[in-house]
Design a protein around this motif. Structure first.
Motif, PDB file in Angstrom:
ATOM      1  N   CYS A 235       3.167   3.144 -12.293  1.00 38.63           N
ATOM      2  CA  CYS A 235       2.555   4.191 -11.294  1.00 38.63           C
ATOM      3  C   CYS A 235       0.850   4.174 -11.701  1.00 38.63           C
ATOM      4  O   CYS A 235       0.135   4.391 -10.543  1.00 38.63           O
TER       5      CYS A 235
ATOM      6  N   ARG B 150       2.366   1.686  -3.690  1.00 38.80           N
ATOM      7  CA  ARG B 150       1.453   2.014  -4.263  1.00 38.80           C
ATOM      8  C   ARG B 150       1.128   3.763  -4.174  1.00 38.80           C
ATOM      9  O   ARG B 150       0.976   4.399  -5.079  1.00 38.80           O
TER      10      ARG B 150
ATOM     11  N   THR C 137       0.643  -1.346   0.026  1.00 39.89           N
ATOM     12  CA  THR C 137       0.113  -0.189  -0.203  1.00 39.89           C
ATOM     13  C   THR C 137       0.870   1.227   0.003  1.00 39.89           C
ATOM     14  O   THR C 137       0.521   2.064  -0.836  1.00 39.89           O
TER      15      THR C 137
ATOM     16  N   LEU D 184      -5.463   1.367  -5.724  1.00 39.75           N
ATOM     17  CA  LEU D 184      -5.641   2.091  -4.634  1.00 39.75           C
ATOM     18  C   LEU D 184      -6.936   2.713  -4.612  1.00 39.75           C
ATOM     19  O   LEU D 184      -7.610   2.942  -3.733  1.00 39.75           O
TER      20      LEU D 184
ATOM     21  N   HIS E  77      -0.937   1.767 -12.633  1.00 37.95           N
ATOM     22  CA  HIS E  77      -1.495   0.688 -12.068  1.00 37.95           C
ATOM     23  C   HIS E  77      -1.726   0.675 -10.659  1.00 37.95           C
ATOM     24  O   HIS E  77      -2.830   0.232 -10.161  1.00 37.95           O
ATOM     25  N   ALA E  78      -0.830   1.311  -9.924  1.00 40.37           N
ATOM     26  CA  ALA E  78      -0.622   1.502  -8.417  1.00 40.37           C
ATOM     27  C   ALA E  78      -1.798   2.478  -8.205  1.00 40.37           C
ATOM     28  O   ALA E  78      -2.583   2.101  -7.176  1.00 40.37           O
ATOM     29  N   ARG E  79      -2.040   3.601  -9.037  1.00 39.98           N
ATOM     30  CA  ARG E  79      -3.183   4.288  -8.761  1.00 39.98           C
ATOM     31  C   ARG E  79      -4.475   3.853  -8.803  1.00 39.98           C
ATOM     32  O   ARG E  79      -5.314   4.254  -7.937  1.00 39.98           O
TER      33      ARG E  79
ATOM     34  N   LEU F  16       6.608  -3.055  -5.548  1.00 45.85           N
ATOM     35  CA  LEU F  16       5.612  -3.476  -6.849  1.00 45.85           C
ATOM     36  C   LEU F  16       6.265  -3.976  -8.005  1.00 45.85           C
ATOM     37  O   LEU F  16       5.780  -4.982  -8.623  1.00 45.85           O
TER      38      LEU F  16
END
Length: 211
Positions: free
Chosen positions: A199, A75, A72, A206, A201-203, A136
């Motif tokens: 980035c 991300r 988390t 979340l 994908h992480a956004r 990640l």
């Protein structure tokens, strides 16, 4: 992240196997032993075995919770880093267009000055900036580190030309330089594209988790 995930899965599988084995042994003992005939001193052994499995299960839960927290945080960092990478890619694409024109027709120092100006606007990152995103994808984080080195190399090369590098004293040599630098920065742009995907994908992850 992939290695940690497989380690977590392997650890979970081991704990699950131990739990199943313990339950099978207990079931077998209940079915075939006369518990009334067992010495009371044997009871702590059974309690200890069950406690060991419980400890392993608790450890798995703690490791899993720590891993989720780490992901988390990674991300969050990646989502905040995305705009920085997008701006860098935009600057590099502008420089690549300028270099492509130079490869066809030498425009002299004015073009080089514009390229340096565009690249200087990039806020380059350090290893410290990238490390929080390592959970990640260590591979893509490594690629971003490589991209940063390539941008720094391009800036130094352009500044040398602007300052009058004697090795590029003819239009033909400057055109060849533009071709080689265009090739380098085109690869850099692809590395940044992968970083932006990471980035993004992480956004989105979340956003899904918060929803």
């Amino acid at each position: 992240m992939e290695q940690k995930l497989w380690k977590l899965i392997g650890f979970g599988a081991l704990v699950l196997i131990l739990i199943i084995c313990t339950l099978v042994v207990i079931h077998w003992a209940v079915s075939f032993f006369d518990w009334a005939a067992l010495d009371k001193g044997d009871l702590p052994t059974w309690v200890g075995a069950t406690g060991t499995v419980g400890t392993l299960a608790g450890t798995l839960w703690i490791v899993n919770a720590a891993y989720r927290k780490e992901v988390t945080q990674a991300r969050l960092h990646a989502a905040g880093f995305m705009l920085r990478l997008v701006n860098a890619r935009g600057a590099i694409e502008r420089v690549c267009r300028s270099l492509h024109i130079d490869a066809q027709k030498d425009r002299g120092e004015a073009s080089i000055t514009i390229c340096v100006f565009d690249l200087d606007k990039i806020k380059l990152w350090t290893a410290t900036d990238l490390m929080p995103m390592a959970p990640l994808s260590s591979r893509k984080v490594g690629q971003l580190a490589e991209a940063g080195d390539q941008i720094a190399t391009a800036i130094r090369a352009l500044e040398m030309v602007r300052e009058g590098d004697d090795s590029l004293d003819t239009p033909e040599k400057r055109k060849e330089f533009a071709i080689r630098l265009h090739f380098l920065l085109s690869g850099t742009s692809r590395l940044l594209e992968d970083g932006i995907d990471l980035c993004d994908h992480a956004r989105r992850a979340l956003h899904m988790n918060s929803g």
